[in-house]
Design a protein around this motif. Structure first.
Motif, PDB file in Angstrom:
ATOM      1  N   PRO A   1      29.758  15.245  19.499  1.00 51.17           N
ATOM      2  CA  PRO A   1      29.579  16.667  18.984  1.00 51.17           C
ATOM      3  C   PRO A   1      30.850  17.368  19.275  1.00 51.17           C
ATOM      4  CG  PRO A   1      28.485  16.399  21.022  1.00 51.17           C
ATOM      5  CD  PRO A   1      28.675  15.118  20.845  1.00 51.17           C
ATOM      6  N   ASP A   2      31.750  16.723  20.206  1.00 49.17           N
ATOM      7  CA  ASP A   2      32.972  17.449  20.523  1.00 49.17           C
ATOM      8  C   ASP A   2      34.149  17.073  19.563  1.00 49.17           C
ATOM      9  OD1 ASP A   2      31.770  19.147  22.152  1.00 49.17           O
ATOM     10  OD2 ASP A   2      31.761  17.530  23.855  1.00 49.17           O
ATOM     11  N   SER A   3      33.967  15.809  18.677  1.00 49.28           N
ATOM     12  CA  SER A   3      34.988  15.235  17.810  1.00 49.28           C
ATOM     13  C   SER A   3      34.686  15.750  16.347  1.00 49.28           C
ATOM     14  CB  SER A   3      35.062  13.819  18.029  1.00 49.28           C
ATOM     15  OG  SER A   3      35.745  13.324  17.154  1.00 49.28           O
ATOM     16  N   GLU A   4      35.929  16.529  16.132  1.00 46.23           N
ATOM     17  CA  GLU A   4      35.646  17.123  14.488  1.00 46.23           C
ATOM     18  C   GLU A   4      35.989  15.853  13.797  1.00 46.23           C
ATOM     19  OE1 GLU A   4      37.703  20.450  11.759  1.00 46.23           O
ATOM     20  OE2 GLU A   4      38.548  19.942  13.533  1.00 46.23           O
ATOM     21  N   LEU A   5      36.895  14.832  14.128  1.00 49.57           N
ATOM     22  CA  LEU A   5      36.897  13.758  13.245  1.00 49.57           C
ATOM     23  C   LEU A   5      35.409  12.906  13.266  1.00 49.57           C
ATOM     24  CD1 LEU A   5      38.654  11.500  11.800  1.00 49.57           C
ATOM     25  CD2 LEU A   5      39.091  10.670  13.975  1.00 49.57           C
ATOM     26  N   ALA A   6      34.871  12.602  14.284  1.00 48.65           N
ATOM     27  CA  ALA A   6      33.493  11.968  13.997  1.00 48.65           C
ATOM     28  C   ALA A   6      32.451  12.579  13.321  1.00 48.65           C
ATOM     29  CB  ALA A   6      33.126  11.505  15.530  1.00 48.65           C
ATOM     30  N   VAL A   7      32.550  13.997  13.485  1.00 44.76           N
ATOM     31  CA  VAL A   7      31.525  14.826  12.770  1.00 44.76           C
ATOM     32  C   VAL A   7      31.920  14.663  11.467  1.00 44.76           C
ATOM     33  CG1 VAL A   7      30.485  17.085  12.448  1.00 44.76           C
ATOM     34  CG2 VAL A   7      30.666  16.363  14.916  1.00 44.76           C
ATOM     35  N   THR A   8      33.294  14.693  10.900  1.00 42.46           N
ATOM     36  CA  THR A   8      33.532  14.843   9.644  1.00 42.46           C
ATOM     37  C   THR A   8      33.279  13.471   8.975  1.00 42.46           C
ATOM     38  OG1 THR A   8      35.487  16.292   9.748  1.00 42.46           O
ATOM     39  CG2 THR A   8      35.607  14.803   8.230  1.00 42.46           C
ATOM     40  N   ARG A   9      33.028  12.335   9.763  1.00 45.55           N
ATOM     41  CA  ARG A   9      32.859  11.141   9.195  1.00 45.55           C
ATOM     42  C   ARG A   9      31.357  11.109   8.903  1.00 45.55           C
ATOM     43  NH1 ARG A   9      36.467   7.069  13.609  1.00 45.55           N
ATOM     44  NH2 ARG A   9      38.380   7.182  12.077  1.00 45.55           N
ATOM     45  N   LEU A  10      30.627  11.587   9.849  1.00 46.04           N
ATOM     46  CA  LEU A  10      29.035  11.507   9.987  1.00 46.04           C
ATOM     47  C   LEU A  10      28.664  12.440   8.480  1.00 46.04           C
ATOM     48  CD1 LEU A  10      26.316  11.779  12.329  1.00 46.04           C
ATOM     49  CD2 LEU A  10      26.559  13.594  10.491  1.00 46.04           C
ATOM     50  N   LEU A  11      29.459  13.525   8.383  1.00 40.88           N
ATOM     51  CA  LEU A  11      29.178  14.443   7.113  1.00 40.88           C
ATOM     52  C   LEU A  11      29.314  13.740   5.994  1.00 40.88           C
ATOM     53  CD1 LEU A  11      30.225  17.974   8.452  1.00 40.88           C
ATOM     54  CD2 LEU A  11      27.995  17.105   8.271  1.00 40.88           C
ATOM     55  N   ALA A  12      30.624  12.979   5.854  1.00 45.28           N
ATOM     56  CA  ALA A  12      30.913  12.158   4.743  1.00 45.28           C
ATOM     57  C   ALA A  12      29.859  11.161   4.281  1.00 45.28           C
ATOM     58  CB  ALA A  12      32.297  11.764   4.750  1.00 45.28           C
ATOM     59  N   LEU A  13      29.535  10.540   5.265  1.00 46.50           N
ATOM     60  CA  LEU A  13      28.551   9.442   5.451  1.00 46.50           C
ATOM     61  C   LEU A  13      27.535   9.873   4.763  1.00 46.50           C
ATOM     62  CD1 LEU A  13      28.185   6.261   6.165  1.00 46.50           C
ATOM     63  CD2 LEU A  13      27.002   7.103   8.371  1.00 46.50           C
ATOM     64  N   LYS A  14      26.751  11.160   5.009  1.00 46.32           N
ATOM     65  CA  LYS A  14      25.589  11.511   4.921  1.00 46.32           C
ATOM     66  C   LYS A  14      25.708  12.285   3.659  1.00 46.32           C
ATOM     67  CE  LYS A  14      22.369  12.349   6.973  1.00 46.32           C
ATOM     68  NZ  LYS A  14      20.539  11.908   6.638  1.00 46.32           N
ATOM     69  N   GLN A  15      26.754  12.652   3.067  1.00 39.27           N
ATOM     70  CA  GLN A  15      27.110  13.593   1.998  1.00 39.27           C
ATOM     71  C   GLN A  15      26.321  14.878   2.208  1.00 39.27           C
ATOM     72  OE1 GLN A  15      26.133  11.720  -1.734  1.00 39.27           O
ATOM     73  NE2 GLN A  15      27.430   9.759  -1.329  1.00 39.27           N
ATOM     74  N   ARG A  16      26.660  15.264   3.520  1.00 43.49           N
ATOM     75  CA  ARG A  16      26.176  16.631   3.987  1.00 43.49           C
ATOM     76  C   ARG A  16      27.133  17.798   4.200  1.00 43.49           C
ATOM     77  NH1 ARG A  16      21.367  17.852   7.234  1.00 43.49           N
ATOM     78  NH2 ARG A  16      21.932  19.617   8.515  1.00 43.49           N
ATOM     79  N   PRO A  17      26.810  19.077   3.554  1.00 44.92           N
ATOM     80  CA  PRO A  17      27.942  19.994   3.552  1.00 44.92           C
ATOM     81  C   PRO A  17      27.940  20.528   5.056  1.00 44.92           C
ATOM     82  CG  PRO A  17      26.069  20.776   2.529  1.00 44.92           C
ATOM     83  CD  PRO A  17      25.728  19.340   2.625  1.00 44.92           C
ATOM     84  N   VAL A  18      29.006  20.729   5.441  1.00 40.02           N
ATOM     85  CA  VAL A  18      29.240  21.173   6.822  1.00 40.02           C
ATOM     86  C   VAL A  18      28.533  22.600   7.128  1.00 40.02           C
ATOM     87  CG1 VAL A  18      31.283  22.402   6.483  1.00 40.02           C
ATOM     88  CG2 VAL A  18      31.000  21.473   8.703  1.00 40.02           C
ATOM     89  N   ASP A  19      28.133  23.166   6.021  1.00 42.61           N
ATOM     90  CA  ASP A  19      27.799  24.688   6.528  1.00 42.61           C
ATOM     91  C   ASP A  19      26.182  24.481   6.807  1.00 42.61           C
ATOM     92  OD1 ASP A  19      27.022  23.926   3.633  1.00 42.61           O
ATOM     93  OD2 ASP A  19      26.759  25.943   3.259  1.00 42.61           O
ATOM     94  N   LYS A  20      25.449  23.420   6.442  1.00 46.38           N
ATOM     95  CA  LYS A  20      24.125  23.361   6.904  1.00 46.38           C
ATOM     96  C   LYS A  20      23.987  23.303   8.377  1.00 46.38           C
ATOM     97  CE  LYS A  20      21.311  21.182   3.964  1.00 46.38           C
ATOM     98  NZ  LYS A  20      20.654  19.765   3.390  1.00 46.38           N
ATOM     99  N   GLY A  21      24.823  22.948   9.127  1.00 51.85           N
ATOM    100  CA  GLY A  21      24.873  22.825  10.648  1.00 51.85           C
ATOM    101  C   GLY A  21      23.979  21.464  10.959  1.00 51.85           C
TER     102      GLY A  21
END
Length: 190
Positions: free
Chosen positions: A37-57
């Motif tokens: 959760p502390d890695s913006e890079l890892a979270v960005t990868r997860l969001l891209a994989l899921k095709q999920r917008p960051v604003d959903k939380g």
């Protein structure tokens, strides 16, 4: 379950997390995908994989409430509210807490709150303990596909090289219930 059999796979998954990778693991109902959760890079990868917008939380899953304290404002809850939350943990209930101002926006999205859960799933608990912190947790499925319920389904959807902590879900049919920690309001039926 022989704990020694699980140590090597958990160590492999921890190594993947430390390299900012997205991983999959069994939860109470379905497999989840998660990351540091502390890695913006890892979270960005997860969001891209899921095709999920960051604003959903996102949701954090942890072995204990202690692991969640760096992210949530526990002081915003009364003793009664805390007791209501802790009476349901560990278990398949996610609570939305006020977030600390220091909690990254890549976790909270457009909200000033954060959804968190203390799991009772033994493998996820062991993983969070060995990693030393909570994990981002969202269902393991590509956009438009049903959530994965087995490691094999994860590998079919995400590819044979995807890091998966093999194990069984707890057998629940529905994803975790989501409630507001302050009001008790039900956001998602479990």
């Amino acid at each position: 379950m022989n704990k020694n059999l699980q140590q090597e796979p958990i160590a492999d998954i921890v190594a993947a997390l430390k390299n900012n990778n997205v991983i999959a693991y069994p939860t109470e109902a379905v497999f989840g995908v998660g990351c540091d959760p502390d890695s913006e890079l890892a979270v960005t990868r997860l969001l891209a994989l899921k095709q999920r917008p960051v604003d959903k939380g996102l949701i954090l899953i942890a072995a204990s409430f202690e692991q969640l304290k760096p992210y949530v404002d526990e002081q915003a809850l009364t003793a009664v509210q805390r007791d209501a939350v802790f009476s349901r943990w560990p278990g398949p209930v996610t609570f939305v807490f006020p977030a600390l101002p220091s909690t990254p926006r890549w976790l909270t999205g457009r909200f000033d709150s954060l959804a968190v859960r203390v799991t009772d799933h033994p493998l996820v608990k062991a993983l969070c303990l060995q990693y030393g912190k909570p994990l981002v947790s969202t269902s393991a499925n590509l956009s438009g596909l049903p959530p994965c319920r087995t490691a094999e389904e994860v590998l079919q959807q995400f590819g044979g090289e995807f890091p998966v902590l093999r194990g069984e879900t707890s057998g629940r049919q529905n994803p975790s219930e989501i409630r507001d920690a302050l009001t008790g309001e039900l956001f998602r039926q479990g």
